[in-house]
Design an enzyme around this catalytic site. Sequence first.
Site, PDB file in Angstrom:
ATOM      1  N   ARG A 255       0.860  -1.180   0.000  1.00 31.80           N
ATOM      2  CA  ARG A 255       0.000   0.000   0.000  1.00 31.80           C
ATOM      3  C   ARG A 255       0.896   1.229   0.000  1.00 31.80           C
ATOM      4  O   ARG A 255       1.448   1.607   1.035  1.00 31.80           O
ATOM      5  CB  ARG A 255      -0.888  -0.026   1.254  1.00 31.80           C
ATOM      6  CG  ARG A 255      -2.118   0.862   1.163  1.00 31.80           C
ATOM      7  CD  ARG A 255      -2.791   0.980   2.516  1.00 31.80           C
ATOM      8  NE  ARG A 255      -2.029   1.870   3.381  1.00 31.80           N
ATOM      9  CZ  ARG A 255      -2.010   1.798   4.714  1.00 31.80           C
ATOM     10  NH1 ARG A 255      -2.712   0.891   5.345  1.00 31.80           N
ATOM     11  NH2 ARG A 255      -1.279   2.652   5.415  1.00 31.80           N
ATOM     12  N   HIS A 259      -3.955   4.376   4.430  1.00 31.14           N
ATOM     13  CA  HIS A 259      -5.145   3.528   4.426  1.00 31.14           C
ATOM     14  C   HIS A 259      -6.302   4.268   3.767  1.00 31.14           C
ATOM     15  O   HIS A 259      -6.999   3.754   2.916  1.00 31.14           O
ATOM     16  CB  HIS A 259      -5.529   3.133   5.852  1.00 31.14           C
ATOM     17  CG  HIS A 259      -6.931   2.632   5.966  1.00 31.14           C
ATOM     18  ND1 HIS A 259      -7.323   1.426   5.428  1.00 31.14           N
ATOM     19  CD2 HIS A 259      -8.049   3.176   6.521  1.00 31.14           C
ATOM     20  CE1 HIS A 259      -8.623   1.247   5.653  1.00 31.14           C
ATOM     21  NE2 HIS A 259      -9.075   2.289   6.304  1.00 31.14           N
ATOM     22  N   TYR A 268       3.455   5.411  11.381  1.00 27.58           N
ATOM     23  CA  TYR A 268       3.763   3.980  11.538  1.00 27.58           C
ATOM     24  C   TYR A 268       4.493   3.332  10.354  1.00 27.58           C
ATOM     25  O   TYR A 268       5.158   2.333  10.516  1.00 27.58           O
ATOM     26  CB  TYR A 268       2.466   3.186  11.789  1.00 27.58           C
ATOM     27  CG  TYR A 268       1.405   3.363  10.713  1.00 27.58           C
ATOM     28  CD1 TYR A 268       1.437   2.568   9.568  1.00 27.58           C
ATOM     29  CD2 TYR A 268       0.387   4.309  10.835  1.00 27.58           C
ATOM     30  CE1 TYR A 268       0.480   2.719   8.573  1.00 27.58           C
ATOM     31  CE2 TYR A 268      -0.561   4.471   9.846  1.00 27.58           C
ATOM     32  CZ  TYR A 268      -0.531   3.680   8.727  1.00 27.58           C
ATOM     33  OH  TYR A 268      -1.451   3.832   7.747  1.00 27.58           O
TER      34      TYR A 268
END
Lengths: 362, 324
Positions: A255, A259, A268
Amino acid sequence: MTPADDELARILDPSGAVVDREAREALDLKEEDLRAMYRAMALARQVDLECTALQRQGELAVYPPLLGQEAAQVGSAYALGEEDFVFPAYREVGVAIIRGIDLVEYTHFHRGTRHGGIDNPVDRRFAEVTIPIATHALHAVGWAMGTRKDGGRGCAIVYFGDGATSEGDFHEACNFAGVFKAPVIFFCQNNGWAISVPLARQTAGKIYRKADGYGFPGVRVDGNDVLAVYRATREATDRARADGTPTLIEAMTYRMGPHSTADDRSRYQPEEEIEQWRSLDPLFRFRKYLETEGAIDHAFVEQVENDAGELAAEIRTGIVEAPPRNVREIFEWTFTELPPHLTRQRDEVVAALEGEEEGAGG
Amino acid sequence: MADVTMAQALNGALRRALADDDRVLIFGEDVGTLGGVFRITDKLQAEFGEDRVFDTPLAESGIVGISVGLALAGWRPVPEIQFDGFSYPALDQVISHVAKYRFRSAGTVNMPIVLRIPCAGGIGAAEHHSESPEAYYAHTAGLKVVIPSTPIDAFNLLLSSIRDPDPVIFLEPKSRYWSKESGELEPNGLPIGRARVLREGEHGTLVTWGGMVPRCLQAAEAAAEDGVSLEVLDLRCLVPLDLEALIASARKTGRVVVVHEAPMTAGFGAEVVARVVEDAFEYLEAPVLRVTGYDTPYPPAKSEEYYLPDLDRILGAVQRTLTF
């Protein structure tokens, strides 16, 4: 886990060179197919960027980018037939492009104009966009069981991520599919992250190996290699059509975006990991391959870029200029016939709307 | 006319639905060879084949989740959940998909699913086998909730539910499975959404459903001996609620007591009370009261007689309304 993994099925390496010539020759893809796949990947990327921009400008409520997953989506969707039924999660714009879904209509889901995604999902063989994780895997199994009862040739494909494999519904779906021989392809886009939680916190095992426990094949494929993804999916559809055998495909991808547009991935996602995957870009890889093979030239690439720009502009105009929907629809959507208690509530809204109109008119 | 039990009536309705419409499918845990733990699907697999009536793996979310997919493929699924207390793993599928699919598709796809759930207590069952989950479902927009109390109603309401294009949660009060009624298992066209006055009365109305219906009838009988005439209204369907019948009875008698097995707090009785107060306030002679299960988990079998509303509690509430 990285794409260097030994168990990874691959046809093109990250530079676009063919590493499995035999597999490449065996693919039933003509040059026009290759160009169509490249075009779809390029369109997906541009549409994705446009949707992210539209969200930043306040035109979409929220948008989950697919950046980096174009090969996984296009390669798998291109392997499907007309009669096959797609059960998307919420990041599948690349699949929607291949399936010919009207992207203005589809994008209204992200604008907050409507739920679900599209009208008439049954006729269009493209289910409603599904946010509750892995729940739609069971819908895919049910549809596949149902179509088999009717003697249909179609199979279902359900798209989900690595996080979804932690959900009970994923396991129940695999189990039902194995027991009933439901022609389903469980297509996992393992993009490494479930919002901020890395793969290692989802499972101590390997996702594709979970299929063993349910009695059907599981395969792991380089998710950034569109040809390898196509081959794995085509083999899965062949098995499904032959005798209903399901397949779990784990497409290793990444990814490259957050998100969703509401996410802050700098909290993160390690920068060096993103850098590493940037060098494995699926679109770049496929373009290099096609150029080397002489399947595309500069003019074609430019033409695709123009088309992508036009499509993005179409989506922007379509979304921004769409008339608002009438809120009374929510009452009509709930039940086939309006029950008395809802009739009352609908009338209240209708009266309020009429009051507003009169106010505006006066 | 022969006596039929509710279990036989439900079995008869499923048999007829399978025969009348070849898109109807029945599945769940132990519904095939065994015929269901309550024998509601007795002999149906032998008659209609494994393609139409089949056992599934032991997974409730799976049972309901595949129903959504089967409905998308044009089938009319009639899944069975074995017991009320095992319906909870499927709540996500029920709430997020079964109830919402029509809405989410902007009205372009129907979900003609009937989810049968044996419910409620009074049969001395083990833990997790006596729950009354009706309020969870009634609170979920997009579901119809049906709960018959007599064999003939059960037969007709199940047929109407299966014909309905919208999803129906069909709750079967286990304490009524072996109740008998004289009548024929012939469809009478009863639509869902109609309450039924089981006994006419003047001084007050007992509003109830499912397993508490016979107890309310007994209470009305006992009250009559003391010269108190009670009406008994069996709602039969919680959604859609028969507001017309409810309000008419409340206005007629001026006193309403709601009786149900589920715990009181946020039970469906609260909804009934609110509707009565909203639409019949000026006709009321007394506060609208509730007699319900207590706000505890359902107790062990040896204690259930103290938990379930009994004649004393029902008549005590009626008496209170008569003091105003």
